[in-house]
Write an enzyme that holds these catalytic residues in place. Structure first.
Site, PDB file in Angstrom:
ATOM      1  N   ASP A  50       0.074 -17.599   6.083  1.00 51.67           N
ATOM      2  CA  ASP A  50       1.175 -17.504   5.027  1.00 51.67           C
ATOM      3  C   ASP A  50       2.560 -17.731   6.134  1.00 51.67           C
ATOM      4  OD1 ASP A  50       2.469 -16.611   2.941  1.00 51.67           O
ATOM      5  OD2 ASP A  50       2.466 -14.469   3.315  1.00 51.67           O
TER       6      ASP A  50
ATOM      7  N   PHE B  66       0.822  -1.222   0.140  1.00 51.40           N
ATOM      8  CA  PHE B  66       0.019   0.024   0.095  1.00 51.40           C
ATOM      9  C   PHE B  66       0.718   1.232   0.037  1.00 51.40           C
ATOM     10  CE2 PHE B  66      -2.488  -3.416   2.005  1.00 51.40           C
ATOM     11  CZ  PHE B  66      -3.622  -3.403   1.367  1.00 51.40           C
TER      12      PHE B  66
END
Length: 512
Positions: free
Chosen positions: A392, A278
């Site tokens: 993850d 981001f």
């Protein structure tokens, strides 16, 4: 030549002692061919005298006193007081962990500490040094069964202080360390892996009961969903349970409940250290309510964002803000009422675990490596207790602080995966890390604490191989065929292939 002299009235040579070993000469103190030298690392409030002599081939043959030029320098009392007592926390055959106390009422903010050390029996052969921002350090690369001399000094904006007193500490014996390693490895591995496996069984039970509850809750009105989440998902009374921020109809309410708003005037961004999905990732300082500054990592949301990007950016903060465990990255707070929007987390000096291990290949004992794995297992156990699935877990998503404490981070793939025509992608369009993902999660998108255990096994292999890439022999030489490589990995796993035992890995740690 250098002499450090006392500040007494006599000022004679009897008050002086050699000081070359305490200072840094650039390029060097002897054998200079130019007419200048830079001298660094002065102690505070100290008198120095430098003797400069021109030397040629017959300088040592004359009987008369050789002519010298004398230059005296007196340093000011500009730094903080001396470091307190230095103590040894633990030692292996090639490492020693040290910590020390800070004196009260520091006159200046301490930037970092310098630790100088040398073999006590070979003091004349030179010394080594290392730096740290914490009041502790692990000195590696030492010789077994050897006594080393340590002394520490602080550095402020005004310069270095004088060194602390000298402290003698010994490394362990190489052979006794090997025997101790095996016993400690067995204990730590049994506790870490056994405890995590038990939690997987409990978690699977909770997931089954949770699905039944979610089937009932889907039939209820939207106003009742959050209330039922708190009342019914909690598997064991008294244990805090993770709440998915996506269950909030108003994302601002989730950020309000799970994060702390920080006044941007308390944040000082110092430098950019990377780029995130981001925006930029920076290091900086956060001024706490007690007016003490602490190092932090700052994630910023780049300008021109839409509301969905802002919500997804803050979602990770809403996740981390629910956790409170020494092996989970700590959220300091967020900035949402001004621009740029920021997420502020604790600063981890040694970065990601994979790059840290590759940079220090072969520097740690088996017990130290297992200690890192124990920290990861402890953090994952905490997440499992909370009813949270990471999805993850990999060494690149584990951060290491200066004390070698490993903390689980990067919760970007934590969104619940929905039906999707391509199993290699989640609903956010981010590719799943095939080499760390359990087979059932790849084919059926069935993520659970059990699939996190599979990923933890890959992390164990990464740590014991010092950051090697899993299934490295199947990797290609260019980036165009990554999908084909992942297909090879999936096919090999389905056919029963497993990663081989890393070099030097104890038998008690590797089970195929």
């Amino acid at each position: 030549m250098c002499q450090r002299c006392g500040s007494g009235a006599s000022g004679g040579e009897e008050d002086c002692e050699p000081c070359e070993s305490d200072l840094r000469f650039v390029p060097r103190p002897l054998g200079l061919t130019g007419t200048s030298v830079a001298i660094l690392d002065f102690a505070t409030h100290t008198n120095y005298t430098f003797h400069v002599e021109a030397v040629n081939g017959v300088s040592g043959l004359g009987g008369n006193t050789r002519p010298l030029v004398n230059i005296s320098v007196t340093t000011d009392q500009t730094g903080p007081s001396l470091v307190g007592v230095v103590r040894k926390d633990w030692a292996s055959d090639n490492s020693i962990a040290l910590s020390w106390t800070e004196v009260e009422q520091q006159p200046n903010d301490i930037l970092d500490y310098e630790i100088k050390y040398y073999d006590k029996e070979q003091e004349q052969s030179g010394y080594s040094s290392t730096r740290t921002k914490a009041v502790s350090v692990v000195v590696t690369g030492l010789k077994p069964a050897t006594v080393y001399v340590f002394h520490v000094r602080a550095r402020t904006a005004a310069g270095f202080t004088a060194y602390s007193n000298k402290f003698d500490f010994s490394t362990g014996d190489e052979y006794s360390g090997m025997a101790a390693d095996q016993g400690q490895v067995l204990v730590v591995v049994t506790a870490a892996v056994g405890g995590f496996s038990l939690l997987v069984i409990l978690t699977l039970f909770f997931l089954i009961t949770g699905r039944c509850q979610s089937f009932i809750k889907d039939k209820r009105k939207s106003d009742d969903k959050r209330r039922d989440h708190f009342q019914n998902v909690l598997p064991v009374p008294g244990i805090k349970t993770y709440v998915d921020p996506d269950t909030y109809e108003d994302p601002t309410q989730a950020a309000h409940e799970f994060t702390t708003e920080i006044d941007p005037s308390r944040i000082r961004i110092e430098r950019v250290i990377g780029a995130g999905e981001f925006g930029e990732v920076c290091s900086g300082r956060l001024r706490t309510p007690g007016e003490k500054e602490i190092p932090v990592t700052i994630k910023t949301l780049k300008g021109g964002y839409v509301e969905r990007q802002r919500r997804d950016f803050l979602r990770e903060a809403c996740i981390i803000g629910q956790f409170d465990d020494p092996n989970i990255i700590r959220l300091e707070g967020v900035v949402t009422k001004s621009r740029p929007v920021m997420i502020v987390v604790e600063y981890m000096e040694n970065g990601s675990l994979d790059s840290f291990l590759r940079h220090h290949d072969g520097h740690f004992t088996v017990v130290q490596l297992v200690g890192m794995l124990h920290g990861v297992a402890s953090g994952m156990t905490y997440l499992s207790d909370m009813g949270y699935v990471h999805r993850d877990l990999a060494s690149r998503n584990i951060l290491v602080d200066e004390g070698l404490v490993c903390k689980v981070s990067d919760f970007g793939l934590s969104r619940v995966l929905e039906d999707h025509p391509e199993p290699a992608y989640n609903t956010m369009g981010v590719k799943i890390a095939i080499r760390w993902t359990a087979p059932e999660a790849i084919t059926n998108r069935k993520f659970s604490s059990a699939s996190d255990v599979w990923s933890y096994g890959i992390v164990m292999w990464e740590v014991m191989s010092y950051g090697e890439s899993p299934y490295w022999e199947m990797s290609n030489q260019d980036d165009d065929d990554d999908d084909d490589d992942d297909d090879d990995v999936i096919l090999s796993i389905e056919e029963g292939y497993r990663l081989p035992v890393p070099m030097g890995c104890p038998v008690v740690l590797y089970y195929r």
